[in-house]
Structure formats: structure tokens, C-alpha cells
Design a protein around this motif. Sequence first.
Motif, short mmCIF file in Angstrom:
data_model
loop_
_atom_site.label_atom_id
_atom_site.label_comp_id
_atom_site.label_asym_id
_atom_site.label_seq_id
_atom_site.Cartn_x
_atom_site.Cartn_y
_atom_site.Cartn_z
N ARG A 1 7.43 -10.37 13.15
CA ARG A 1 6.64 -10.36 14.39
C ARG A 1 5.19 -10.03 14.14
O ARG A 1 4.30 -10.64 14.72
CB ARG A 1 7.23 -9.35 15.36
N VAL A 2 4.92 -9.04 13.30
CA VAL A 2 3.56 -8.57 13.06
C VAL A 2 3.41 -8.31 11.56
O VAL A 2 4.31 -7.74 10.95
CB VAL A 2 3.30 -7.25 13.83
N PRO A 3 2.30 -8.71 10.95
CA PRO A 3 2.09 -8.42 9.53
C PRO A 3 2.10 -6.90 9.27
O PRO A 3 1.59 -6.12 10.06
CB PRO A 3 0.72 -9.00 9.23
N ILE A 4 2.70 -6.52 8.16
CA ILE A 4 2.84 -5.11 7.82
C ILE A 4 2.14 -4.83 6.49
O ILE A 4 2.28 -5.59 5.54
CB ILE A 4 4.33 -4.72 7.73
N GLY A 5 1.38 -3.76 6.48
CA GLY A 5 0.73 -3.32 5.25
C GLY A 5 1.39 -2.05 4.74
O GLY A 5 2.06 -1.35 5.49
N LYS A 6 1.20 -1.77 3.46
CA LYS A 6 1.77 -0.56 2.86
C LYS A 6 0.64 0.44 2.65
O LYS A 6 -0.39 0.11 2.07
CB LYS A 6 2.46 -0.88 1.55
N TYR A 7 0.84 1.65 3.12
CA TYR A 7 -0.17 2.70 3.02
C TYR A 7 0.43 3.89 2.28
O TYR A 7 1.58 4.26 2.52
CB TYR A 7 -0.63 3.14 4.41
N THR A 8 -0.35 4.48 1.38
CA THR A 8 0.11 5.63 0.61
C THR A 8 -0.61 6.87 1.11
O THR A 8 -1.83 6.90 1.21
CB THR A 8 -0.17 5.42 -0.89
N TYR A 9 0.17 7.90 1.42
CA TYR A 9 -0.36 9.17 1.88
C TYR A 9 -0.03 10.24 0.85
O TYR A 9 1.03 10.24 0.25
CB TYR A 9 0.23 9.53 3.25
N HIS A 10 -0.97 11.16 0.64
CA HIS A 10 -0.84 12.22 -0.35
C HIS A 10 -0.81 13.57 0.34
O HIS A 10 -1.46 13.76 1.36
CB HIS A 10 -2.01 12.19 -1.33
N GLY A 11 -0.06 14.50 -0.22
CA GLY A 11 0.00 15.85 0.33
C GLY A 11 0.65 16.78 -0.67
O GLY A 11 0.75 16.47 -1.86
N LYS A 12 1.10 17.93 -0.18
CA LYS A 12 1.79 18.91 -1.02
C LYS A 12 3.05 19.37 -0.33
O LYS A 12 3.10 19.50 0.88
CB LYS A 12 0.89 20.11 -1.28
N LYS A 13 4.08 19.61 -1.15
CA LYS A 13 5.33 20.16 -0.66
C LYS A 13 5.73 21.26 -1.63
O LYS A 13 5.88 21.00 -2.82
CB LYS A 13 6.42 19.08 -0.58
N ASN A 14 5.87 22.47 -1.10
CA ASN A 14 6.17 23.64 -1.92
C ASN A 14 5.15 23.82 -3.04
O ASN A 14 5.48 24.18 -4.16
CB ASN A 14 7.58 23.56 -2.50
N GLY A 15 3.89 23.50 -2.76
CA GLY A 15 2.80 23.67 -3.72
C GLY A 15 2.67 22.56 -4.73
O GLY A 15 1.75 22.56 -5.53
N LYS A 16 3.56 21.58 -4.71
CA LYS A 16 3.49 20.47 -5.66
C LYS A 16 2.97 19.23 -4.95
O LYS A 16 3.27 18.99 -3.78
CB LYS A 16 4.87 20.17 -6.24
N ARG A 17 2.19 18.44 -5.69
CA ARG A 17 1.64 17.22 -5.11
C ARG A 17 2.74 16.18 -4.89
O ARG A 17 3.61 16.00 -5.73
CB ARG A 17 0.57 16.63 -6.02
N VAL A 18 2.68 15.52 -3.74
CA VAL A 18 3.62 14.46 -3.39
C VAL A 18 2.85 13.29 -2.79
O VAL A 18 1.73 13.46 -2.32
CB VAL A 18 4.71 14.93 -2.40
N GLN A 19 3.45 12.13 -2.83
CA GLN A 19 2.88 10.98 -2.16
C GLN A 19 4.01 10.16 -1.57
O GLN A 19 5.14 10.20 -2.04
CB GLN A 19 2.03 10.13 -3.10
N LYS A 20 3.69 9.43 -0.53
CA LYS A 20 4.69 8.61 0.15
C LYS A 20 4.02 7.31 0.55
O LYS A 20 2.95 7.31 1.16
CB LYS A 20 5.20 9.35 1.39
N THR A 21 4.64 6.20 0.20
CA THR A 21 4.16 4.88 0.61
C THR A 21 5.03 4.43 1.77
O THR A 21 6.25 4.38 1.64
CB THR A 21 4.24 3.88 -0.55
N ILE A 22 4.39 4.15 2.89
CA ILE A 22 5.13 3.73 4.07
C ILE A 22 4.54 2.45 4.63
O ILE A 22 3.34 2.19 4.50
CB ILE A 22 5.14 4.83 5.16
N PRO A 23 5.38 1.62 5.26
CA PRO A 23 4.89 0.39 5.89
C PRO A 23 4.38 0.67 7.30
O PRO A 23 5.04 1.34 8.08
CB PRO A 23 6.12 -0.50 5.91
#
Length: 70
Positions: A18-40
Motif C-alpha cells: 500500500r505504501v513504500p516502507i523505509g528502514k530506519y535504525t535507532y540507537h540507544g542504551k539498555k542496562n548501560g550497553k549500547r543497542v540499536q534497532k532497525t525498524i520499518p
Amino acid sequence: MEEIVMSNCWYCNTTNNRVPIGKYTYHGKKNGKRVQKTIPICLCCSAMISSDDILEQVRDTYGWDEPDED
């Protein structure tokens, strides 16, 4: 945690047909460790919702640490 299907928008769950989707990566911390998540995110949601608001919802959904205020 649920599995993310990259053909559906993470925010509104619309499909790639229905609609074009892009992938975006977000960065943060969980329990003091760096994490990232790629979501559409579809183009409609990325145009209507700020990146900071989406990051805040990702942080809440996945239990990331709150950012340090400088």
C-alpha cells in the motif's frame, strides 16, 4: 519480544503493497550497553511523526534506558 516483519510499518502496521516502507535504525542504551534497532516505517508515518517521537516509542517498547540530560 515479537518478531518484526520488514514488509509492515512498525508504527501503523500498513503493508509494503500500500505504501513504500523505509528502514530506519535507532540507537540507544539498555542496562548501560549500547543497542540499536532497525525498524520499518512507512513514508506516511515518517512524514507525519517526528524521528524523536518514534525514537521515544522505540525506547519505551524495548525497555531502553532514558537518555542522559546534559
